[in-house]
Design a protein around this motif. Structure first.
Motif, PDB file in Angstrom:
ATOM      1  N   LEU A 146       0.773  -1.121   0.083  1.00  0.00           N
ATOM      2  CA  LEU A 146       0.153  -0.005  -0.024  1.00  0.00           C
ATOM      3  C   LEU A 146       0.911   1.186  -0.026  1.00  0.00           C
ATOM      4  N   VAL A 147       0.481   2.414  -1.001  1.00  0.00           N
ATOM      5  CA  VAL A 147       1.321   3.407  -0.730  1.00  0.00           C
ATOM      6  C   VAL A 147       0.278   4.598  -0.428  1.00  0.00           C
ATOM      7  N   THR A 148       0.327   5.263   0.622  1.00  0.00           N
ATOM      8  CA  THR A 148      -0.109   6.385   0.675  1.00  0.00           C
ATOM      9  C   THR A 148       0.377   7.601   0.213  1.00  0.00           C
ATOM     10  N   GLY A 149      -0.130   8.894   0.171  1.00  0.00           N
ATOM     11  CA  GLY A 149       0.536   9.936  -0.448  1.00  0.00           C
ATOM     12  C   GLY A 149       0.749   9.914  -1.912  1.00  0.00           C
ATOM     13  N   VAL A 156       7.188   6.633  -5.627  1.00  0.00           N
ATOM     14  CA  VAL A 156       7.179   5.369  -5.137  1.00  0.00           C
ATOM     15  C   VAL A 156       6.527   4.511  -6.044  1.00  0.00           C
ATOM     16  N   VAL A 157       5.182   4.652  -6.427  1.00  0.00           N
ATOM     17  CA  VAL A 157       4.313   3.966  -7.378  1.00  0.00           C
ATOM     18  C   VAL A 157       4.928   3.808  -8.517  1.00  0.00           C
ATOM     19  N   ARG A 158       5.621   4.800  -9.302  1.00  0.00           N
ATOM     20  CA  ARG A 158       6.192   4.563 -10.609  1.00  0.00           C
ATOM     21  C   ARG A 158       7.488   3.627 -10.500  1.00  0.00           C
ATOM     22  N   ALA A 159       8.173   3.554  -9.140  1.00  0.00           N
ATOM     23  CA  ALA A 159       9.296   2.682  -9.172  1.00  0.00           C
ATOM     24  C   ALA A 159       9.207   1.264  -8.765  1.00  0.00           C
ATOM     25  N   LEU A 160       7.845   0.984  -8.021  1.00  0.00           N
ATOM     26  CA  LEU A 160       7.771  -0.278  -7.604  1.00  0.00           C
ATOM     27  C   LEU A 160       7.620  -1.414  -8.336  1.00  0.00           C
ATOM     28  N   PRO A 161       6.961  -1.319  -9.542  1.00  0.00           N
ATOM     29  CA  PRO A 161       6.995  -2.557 -10.541  1.00  0.00           C
ATOM     30  C   PRO A 161       8.239  -3.215 -10.938  1.00  0.00           C
ATOM     31  N   GLY A 217       1.187  -7.043  -5.361  1.00  0.00           N
ATOM     32  CA  GLY A 217       0.441  -6.164  -6.224  1.00  0.00           C
ATOM     33  C   GLY A 217       0.874  -4.735  -5.480  1.00  0.00           C
ATOM     34  N   VAL A 218       0.268  -3.728  -5.911  1.00  0.00           N
ATOM     35  CA  VAL A 218       0.515  -2.291  -5.522  1.00  0.00           C
ATOM     36  C   VAL A 218      -1.074  -1.870  -5.385  1.00  0.00           C
ATOM     37  N   ARG A 219      -1.419  -1.202  -4.245  1.00  0.00           N
ATOM     38  CA  ARG A 219      -2.646  -0.670  -4.137  1.00  0.00           C
ATOM     39  C   ARG A 219      -2.271   0.901  -3.628  1.00  0.00           C
ATOM     40  N   VAL A 220      -3.062   1.886  -4.129  1.00  0.00           N
ATOM     41  CA  VAL A 220      -2.676   3.462  -3.363  1.00  0.00           C
ATOM     42  C   VAL A 220      -3.987   3.981  -2.847  1.00  0.00           C
ATOM     43  N   MET A 221      -3.666   4.539  -1.646  1.00  0.00           N
ATOM     44  CA  MET A 221      -4.840   5.127  -0.918  1.00  0.00           C
ATOM     45  C   MET A 221      -4.699   6.566  -1.115  1.00  0.00           C
ATOM     46  N   ALA A 268      -6.350   9.266  -8.378  1.00  0.00           N
ATOM     47  CA  ALA A 268      -4.983   8.352  -8.207  1.00  0.00           C
ATOM     48  C   ALA A 268      -5.015   7.344  -9.571  1.00  0.00           C
ATOM     49  N   ALA A 269      -6.204   6.952  -9.535  1.00  0.00           N
ATOM     50  CA  ALA A 269      -6.418   5.805 -10.774  1.00  0.00           C
ATOM     51  C   ALA A 269      -6.169   6.446 -12.209  1.00  0.00           C
ATOM     52  N   ALA A 270      -6.482   7.660 -12.261  1.00  0.00           N
ATOM     53  CA  ALA A 270      -6.049   8.318 -13.536  1.00  0.00           C
ATOM     54  C   ALA A 270      -4.601   8.637 -13.656  1.00  0.00           C
ATOM     55  N   MET A 271      -3.940   8.848 -12.545  1.00  0.00           N
ATOM     56  CA  MET A 271      -2.477   9.180 -12.465  1.00  0.00           C
ATOM     57  C   MET A 271      -1.690   7.815 -12.653  1.00  0.00           C
ATOM     58  N   PHE A 272      -2.429   6.632 -12.138  1.00  0.00           N
ATOM     59  CA  PHE A 272      -1.644   5.535 -12.324  1.00  0.00           C
ATOM     60  C   PHE A 272      -2.339   4.320 -13.031  1.00  0.00           C
ATOM     61  N   PRO A 273      -2.717   4.251 -14.119  1.00  0.00           N
ATOM     62  CA  PRO A 273      -3.630   3.444 -14.726  1.00  0.00           C
ATOM     63  C   PRO A 273      -3.063   1.736 -14.523  1.00  0.00           C
ATOM     64  N   GLY A 274      -4.033   1.129 -14.289  1.00  0.00           N
ATOM     65  CA  GLY A 274      -3.844  -0.278 -13.894  1.00  0.00           C
ATOM     66  C   GLY A 274      -3.431  -0.542 -12.561  1.00  0.00           C
ATOM     67  N   VAL A 275      -3.157   0.418 -11.574  1.00  0.00           N
ATOM     68  CA  VAL A 275      -2.940   0.301 -10.143  1.00  0.00           C
ATOM     69  C   VAL A 275      -4.283   0.318  -9.392  1.00  0.00           C
ATOM     70  N   GLU A 276      -4.434  -0.450  -8.600  1.00  0.00           N
ATOM     71  CA  GLU A 276      -5.681  -0.302  -7.702  1.00  0.00           C
ATOM     72  C   GLU A 276      -5.431   1.044  -6.702  1.00  0.00           C
ATOM     73  N   ALA A 277      -6.483   1.788  -6.939  1.00  0.00           N
ATOM     74  CA  ALA A 277      -6.627   2.951  -6.133  1.00  0.00           C
ATOM     75  C   ALA A 277      -8.089   2.645  -5.080  1.00  0.00           C
ATOM     76  N   VAL A 278      -7.696   3.042  -3.788  1.00  0.00           N
ATOM     77  CA  VAL A 278      -8.940   3.222  -3.091  1.00  0.00           C
ATOM     78  C   VAL A 278      -9.092   4.341  -2.082  1.00  0.00           C
ATOM     79  N   ALA A 279     -10.367   4.415  -1.803  1.00  0.00           N
ATOM     80  CA  ALA A 279     -10.485   5.785  -0.877  1.00  0.00           C
ATOM     81  C   ALA A 279     -10.100   5.598   0.918  1.00  0.00           C
ATOM     82  N   GLY A 280      -9.397   6.341   1.187  1.00  0.00           N
ATOM     83  CA  GLY A 280      -8.792   6.332   2.703  1.00  0.00           C
ATOM     84  C   GLY A 280      -8.454   7.766   3.239  1.00  0.00           C
ATOM     85  N   ASP A 281      -8.819   7.984   4.308  1.00  0.00           N
ATOM     86  CA  ASP A 281      -8.603   9.183   5.041  1.00  0.00           C
ATOM     87  C   ASP A 281      -8.296   8.649   6.435  1.00  0.00           C
TER      88      ASP A 281
END
Length: 302
Positions: free
Chosen positions: A3-6, A15-20, A28-32, A39-52
């Motif tokens: 999981l990647v926050t921020g 970090v998201v770009r370097a992980l693969p 797998g990679v998930r972004v919060m 976030a999904a638009a910035m990183f196509p193919g990466v799971e993006a979930v809502a989180g606060d």
């Protein structure tokens, strides 16, 4: 799952770009993000979930199935680090890598931002999970705040132009973060991350001018002008924290260079020249508009 926050921020995005490239098979990679659609638009193919951080159910959902997490907290109020760590423990997360700041090591740094980072580090140290702390100097990308004035006026405005800072490329921070997230041997470690040399705003201005092929002017801000400029972007407590940080830089507190990036990644830390060359489009003035064509019939000269 990692999981990647921020992720929509400077370092989290890198970090998201370097992980693969270094992700072990089966992970797998998930972004919060507060705005998962962005976030999904910035990183196509990466799971993006809502989180606060202020919403425990959203944290529990984002952390479900997560093995390691990259933690970025920016608010100076509240207990975001503690909220995330509590949810991570409940979800069975094994390891948390936290983005902190090099200022936590400076006994003279007592501003609000540094105090919050120290408190966040203490949460990690006592959480019972594997933890790694990343303590970078200022991001080289902070100079993007000059881009508009460089494009329009060929001018950089900053406070204390001759004060050195061993600023670091966010891509180097991300590479270290990815190793801490995916490799063994980083638990219980704190890494101070800098660039290869300390540079001043005047030197950065000169380098940007060389890359652009145009002379740039550096304009030193007074403390009052800097305060007024910052007040348009940040609340008063943060403004004073940033001004205190600038004073410590002027006193030389941010000039020390570490070789941590080289030791952990196997390549030298990127220089400001490297960063600026790769982002020079942000500073490039638009092409001059062509002169308007003449219209009508021109009378011959007698």
């Amino acid at each position: 799952m990692v999981l990647v926050t921020g992720a929509t921020g400077t370092v989290g995005g890198e970090v998201v770009r370097a992980l693969p490239a270094r992700l072990p098979a089966g992970l797998g990679v998930r972004v919060m993000a507060r705005d998962p659609a962005r976030a999904a638009a910035m990183f196509p193919g990466v799971e993006a979930v809502a989180g606060d951080y202020t919403d425990p159910p959203s944290l529990a959902s984002a952390l479900r199935g997560v093995r390691t997490a990259f933690l970025v907290t920016a608010r100076v109020e509240g207990d975001d680090d503690a909220a995330f760590v509590a949810a991570a423990r409940a979800a069975g997360v094994r390891r948390v890598v936290k983005l902190s700041a090099a200022a936590v090591l400076d006994p003279g740094a007592d501003d609000l931002i540094t105090r919050r980072q120290r408190a966040g580090e203490e949460v990690l140290r006592g959480c019972g999970l594997e933890w790694t702390l990343l303590r970078p100097r200022a991001f080289m990308s902070n100079s993007l705040s000059w881009a508009a004035s460089v494009r329009r006026e060929h001018t950089v405005r900053a406070l204390y132009g001759s004060a050195p800072n061993a600023c670091v490329d966010p891509r180097d921070i991300a590479e270290v973060a990815v190793r801490a997230l995916t490799e063994e041997g980083h638990a219980g470690r704190a890494y101070t991350l800098t660039g290869p040399q300390a540079v001043t705003a005047v030197e950065q201005t000169r380098e940007l001018g060389r890359l652009l092929g145009i002379p740039l002017r550096f304009e030193e801000l007074t403390a009052d002008r800097a305060r007024a400029a910052l007040a348009g972007r940040f609340p008063p407590p943060l403004v004073e924290a940033l001004l205190a940080s600038a004073e410590r830089q002027r006193a030389g507190a941010k000039a020390r260079v570490e070789d941590t990036v080289s030791a952990l990644t196997g390549h030298p830390a990127r220089s400001f020249h490297d960063w600026a060359r790769d982002h020079i489009k942000a500073f490039t003035p638009p092409p001059a508009a062509p002169a308007p064509a003449e219209t009508g019939t021109r009378r011959p000269t007698p």
